[in-house]
Design a protein around this motif. Structure first.
Motif, PDB file in Angstrom:
ATOM      1  N   ASN A   1      61.228  45.634  44.275  1.00  0.00           N
ATOM      2  CA  ASN A   1      61.666  46.910  44.832  1.00  0.00           C
ATOM      3  C   ASN A   1      63.148  46.899  45.201  1.00  0.00           C
ATOM      4  O   ASN A   1      63.762  47.954  45.355  1.00  0.00           O
ATOM      5  N   GLY A   2      63.710  45.708  45.346  1.00  0.00           N
ATOM      6  CA  GLY A   2      65.143  45.579  45.592  1.00  0.00           C
ATOM      7  C   GLY A   2      65.963  45.584  44.330  1.00  0.00           C
ATOM      8  O   GLY A   2      67.144  45.212  44.347  1.00  0.00           O
ATOM      9  N   LYS A   3      65.345  45.993  43.221  1.00  0.00           N
ATOM     10  CA  LYS A   3      66.019  46.104  41.921  1.00  0.00           C
ATOM     11  C   LYS A   3      66.646  44.777  41.504  1.00  0.00           C
ATOM     12  O   LYS A   3      67.728  44.737  40.926  1.00  0.00           O
ATOM     13  N   ASN A   4      65.943  43.683  41.791  1.00  0.00           N
ATOM     14  CA  ASN A   4      66.408  42.350  41.422  1.00  0.00           C
ATOM     15  C   ASN A   4      67.792  42.043  41.973  1.00  0.00           C
ATOM     16  O   ASN A   4      68.619  41.407  41.327  1.00  0.00           O
ATOM     17  N   ASN A   5      68.026  42.515  43.181  1.00  0.00           N
ATOM     18  CA  ASN A   5      69.311  42.261  43.837  1.00  0.00           C
ATOM     19  C   ASN A   5      69.083  41.905  45.306  1.00  0.00           C
ATOM     20  O   ASN A   5      69.935  42.138  46.156  1.00  0.00           O
ATOM     21  N   ALA A   6      67.905  41.344  45.605  1.00  0.00           N
ATOM     22  CA  ALA A   6      67.528  41.080  46.992  1.00  0.00           C
ATOM     23  C   ALA A   6      67.909  39.660  47.401  1.00  0.00           C
ATOM     24  O   ALA A   6      67.677  38.700  46.663  1.00  0.00           O
ATOM     25  N   SER A   7      68.496  39.534  48.585  1.00  0.00           N
ATOM     26  CA  SER A   7      68.760  38.228  49.165  1.00  0.00           C
ATOM     27  C   SER A   7      67.556  37.812  50.010  1.00  0.00           C
ATOM     28  O   SER A   7      66.654  38.617  50.262  1.00  0.00           O
ATOM     29  N   LYS A   8      67.545  36.576  50.464  1.00  0.00           N
ATOM     30  CA  LYS A   8      66.461  36.139  51.335  1.00  0.00           C
ATOM     31  C   LYS A   8      66.441  36.960  52.622  1.00  0.00           C
ATOM     32  O   LYS A   8      65.368  37.258  53.162  1.00  0.00           O
ATOM     33  N   LYS A   9      67.606  37.330  53.107  1.00  0.00           N
ATOM     34  CA  LYS A   9      67.656  38.168  54.308  1.00  0.00           C
ATOM     35  C   LYS A   9      66.997  39.518  54.045  1.00  0.00           C
ATOM     36  O   LYS A   9      66.242  40.026  54.880  1.00  0.00           O
ATOM     37  N   ASP A  10      67.270  40.099  52.874  1.00  0.00           N
ATOM     38  CA  ASP A  10      66.647  41.368  52.503  1.00  0.00           C
ATOM     39  C   ASP A  10      65.121  41.222  52.439  1.00  0.00           C
ATOM     40  O   ASP A  10      64.376  42.095  52.910  1.00  0.00           O
ATOM     41  N   ILE A  11      64.668  40.139  51.839  1.00  0.00           N
ATOM     42  CA  ILE A  11      63.225  39.909  51.701  1.00  0.00           C
ATOM     43  C   ILE A  11      62.572  39.790  53.069  1.00  0.00           C
ATOM     44  O   ILE A  11      61.508  40.368  53.320  1.00  0.00           O
ATOM     45  N   GLN A  12      63.213  39.044  53.960  1.00  0.00           N
ATOM     46  CA  GLN A  12      62.653  38.858  55.299  1.00  0.00           C
ATOM     47  C   GLN A  12      62.555  40.188  56.043  1.00  0.00           C
ATOM     48  O   GLN A  12      61.543  40.487  56.682  1.00  0.00           O
ATOM     49  N   GLN A  13      63.581  41.024  55.917  1.00  0.00           N
ATOM     50  CA  GLN A  13      63.568  42.322  56.592  1.00  0.00           C
ATOM     51  C   GLN A  13      62.524  43.254  55.985  1.00  0.00           C
ATOM     52  O   GLN A  13      61.857  44.007  56.699  1.00  0.00           O
ATOM     53  N   THR A  14      62.365  43.197  54.672  1.00  0.00           N
ATOM     54  CA  THR A  14      61.423  44.087  53.988  1.00  0.00           C
ATOM     55  C   THR A  14      59.974  43.694  54.244  1.00  0.00           C
ATOM     56  O   THR A  14      59.117  44.555  54.476  1.00  0.00           O
ATOM     57  N   THR A  15      59.689  42.392  54.197  1.00  0.00           N
ATOM     58  CA  THR A  15      58.307  41.929  54.318  1.00  0.00           C
ATOM     59  C   THR A  15      57.836  41.794  55.749  1.00  0.00           C
ATOM     60  O   THR A  15      56.625  41.867  56.018  1.00  0.00           O
ATOM     61  N   GLY A  16      58.772  41.557  56.682  1.00  0.00           N
ATOM     62  CA  GLY A  16      58.384  41.309  58.065  1.00  0.00           C
ATOM     63  C   GLY A  16      57.825  39.917  58.295  1.00  0.00           C
ATOM     64  O   GLY A  16      57.359  39.607  59.400  1.00  0.00           O
ATOM     65  N   LEU A  17      57.880  39.068  57.268  1.00  0.00           N
ATOM     66  CA  LEU A  17      57.434  37.684  57.437  1.00  0.00           C
ATOM     67  C   LEU A  17      58.433  36.918  58.295  1.00  0.00           C
ATOM     68  O   LEU A  17      59.624  37.262  58.346  1.00  0.00           O
ATOM     69  N   SER A  18      57.955  35.879  58.962  1.00  0.00           N
ATOM     70  CA  SER A  18      58.886  35.034  59.704  1.00  0.00           C
ATOM     71  C   SER A  18      59.838  34.373  58.716  1.00  0.00           C
ATOM     72  O   SER A  18      59.527  34.214  57.530  1.00  0.00           O
ATOM     73  N   TRP A  19      61.008  33.961  59.214  1.00  0.00           N
ATOM     74  CA  TRP A  19      62.013  33.368  58.326  1.00  0.00           C
ATOM     75  C   TRP A  19      61.442  32.130  57.630  1.00  0.00           C
ATOM     76  O   TRP A  19      61.624  31.943  56.427  1.00  0.00           O
ATOM     77  N   GLY A  20      60.745  31.296  58.365  1.00  0.00           N
ATOM     78  CA  GLY A  20      60.197  30.078  57.789  1.00  0.00           C
ATOM     79  C   GLY A  20      59.161  30.355  56.715  1.00  0.00           C
ATOM     80  O   GLY A  20      59.183  29.739  55.641  1.00  0.00           O
ATOM     81  N   THR A  21      58.248  31.297  56.995  1.00  0.00           N
ATOM     82  CA  THR A  21      57.214  31.641  56.013  1.00  0.00           C
ATOM     83  C   THR A  21      57.828  32.260  54.776  1.00  0.00           C
ATOM     84  O   THR A  21      57.443  31.947  53.644  1.00  0.00           O
ATOM     85  N   MET A  22      58.810  33.141  54.996  1.00  0.00           N
ATOM     86  CA  MET A  22      59.474  33.788  53.856  1.00  0.00           C
ATOM     87  C   MET A  22      60.170  32.755  52.989  1.00  0.00           C
ATOM     88  O   MET A  22      60.051  32.777  51.750  1.00  0.00           O
TER      89      MET A  22
END
Length: 379
Positions: free
Chosen positions: A14-35
């Motif tokens: 959904n991030g159009k293949n331009n997502a950083s790990k920070k983006d993923i963490q914010q989008t998923t709501g997973l903890s940083w470690g789990t993400m």
């Protein structure tokens, strides 16, 4: 509830293949470690890859993550009343192969299992795709499905009576891949939610108008899965006062037992036997559009019944959008246009701001939704 793998893959997609790990963490709501653990595992297994980019600013560069579309395949098969649709898609849900064949009338369990297995193998051969990359198959059935226990209970419109109770596990063993089975309409609304013109709409209803009449529901971003003892979206089996026709489900008066395509043909044969040229739903629709009084009478009644069922769905679920599909959902069709007119007449003003349109996903809508649900179940 989607797995961590699905949440991370969806965030990247959904991030159009331009997502950083920070983006993923914010989008998923997973903890940083789990993400990080989930993302690193997906990178190691080749489902994701990192795109290195040059940067002119100081500090550590942001590394966009991308889905590797060739890393996995999924299959969707939709067994409809008249035709069965099959497709294969990649990890980005790009459709790589699709086909449509007549649905074989049901006779007995072994023949049904062999027929589904043969369809799968034939379409896989024709696609030229690698079976080893195929993770799972989604099976959508126009009938009753116990998704919790993996049992196809019935498919009345293609001859499978209630209580057939065919375990999906047997078909899965034959094709050598896991299978997740749902109703056609649950698969349809799943496809709308993820890929349709109102993708991401948290309160969404799909309605199929064809041989059968059914509905799928997403509410508060949650797909409602029907169960034979807890039916969801079975608008075709709402009882309509004054309708004396017997439905395939065994009850008299169901909406579908008048407005479904096969029933319209039967009603025309019953009420105007002297006009065999009108003894099909398509012929009735064309004739009604041209003002034929016999056809107009039958189709206007059907439209009124449809409108009552759709209005009930709107009152129950207050959707923000309704997407129609099926052979009777045609912009220039008399039945479809009249159904919307009748619906507008009976809806209270507070419910008239709902977006209403025909799906843009085509005839393979439910097959695509089934593939997506197999991905969510098994990836």
């Amino acid at each position: 509830m989607p797995s961590h793998n699905v949440k991370v893959m969806d965030a990247v997609r959904n991030g159009k293949n331009n997502a950083s790990k920070k983006d993923i963490q914010q989008t998923t709501g997973l903890s940083w470690g789990t993400m990080c653990k989930t993302t690193n595992s997906l990178l190691e297994r080749g489902y994701l890859f990192a795109r290195r980019e040059k940067t002119n600013s100081p500090g550590r560069p942001v590394v966009p993550l991308c889905v590797n579309p060739d890393s996995a395949l999924f299959c969707g098969i939709d067994i409809g009343a008249s035709t069965t649709k099959t497709l294969f898609c990649d990890m980005n849900f790009n459709v790589l192969h699709r086909d449509e064949i007549p649905t074989e009338p049901y006779t007995e369990p072994e023949r049904f299992r062999n027929w589904i297995s043969a369809i799968f193998e034939q379409e896989l051969r024709e696609s030229g795709l690698d079976k080893e990359k195929l993770h799972a198959v989604g099976l959508a059935v126009s009938g009753n499905v116990d998704s919790e226990h993996g049992i196809i209970v019935s498919g009345g419109n293609f001859g499978m009576k209630y209580g057939a109770d065919i375990p999906v596990e047997g078909i899965a063993r034959q094709i050598g891949k896991p299978i997740y089975a749902v109703t056609t309409q649950a698969a349809a609304v799943c496809a709308e939610y993820h890929f349709g013109k109102r993708a991401g709409c948290g309160n969404l209803v799909s309605i199929g108008l064809g041989v059968g009449i059914g509905s799928g529901i997403v509410t508060n971003h949650m797909l409602l899965i029907s169960h034979p003892k807890r039916p969801v979206g079975y608008i075709g089996h709402i009882l309509i006062p004054g309708n004396r026709h017997l439905c395939t489900c065994g009850f008299t008066g169901c909406l579908e037992s008048y407005s479904g395509a096969n029933y319209l043909a039967a009603i025309a044969a019953e009420t105007i036997p002297e006009r065999p040229e009108l003894h099909s739903a398509a012929a009735l629709d064309r004739a009604a559009a041209q003002g034929d009084p016999d056809a107009v009478a039958i189709m206007t009644t059907a439209a009124s019944y449809n409108a009552a069922g759709i209005a009930a769905m709107i009152q129950l679920y207050a959707p923000d959008a309704i997407l129609f599909s099926g052979g009777q959902s045609k912009r220039d069709g008399f039945l479809f246009r009249t159904t919307l007119e009748k619906l507008a007449e009976i809806l209270p003003p507070e419910r008239r701001n709902c977006f209403i349109d025909i799906t843009n996903l085509g005839t393979h809508q439910s097959a695509l939704g089934a593939a997506r649900l197999a991905y969510e179940k098994f990836f």
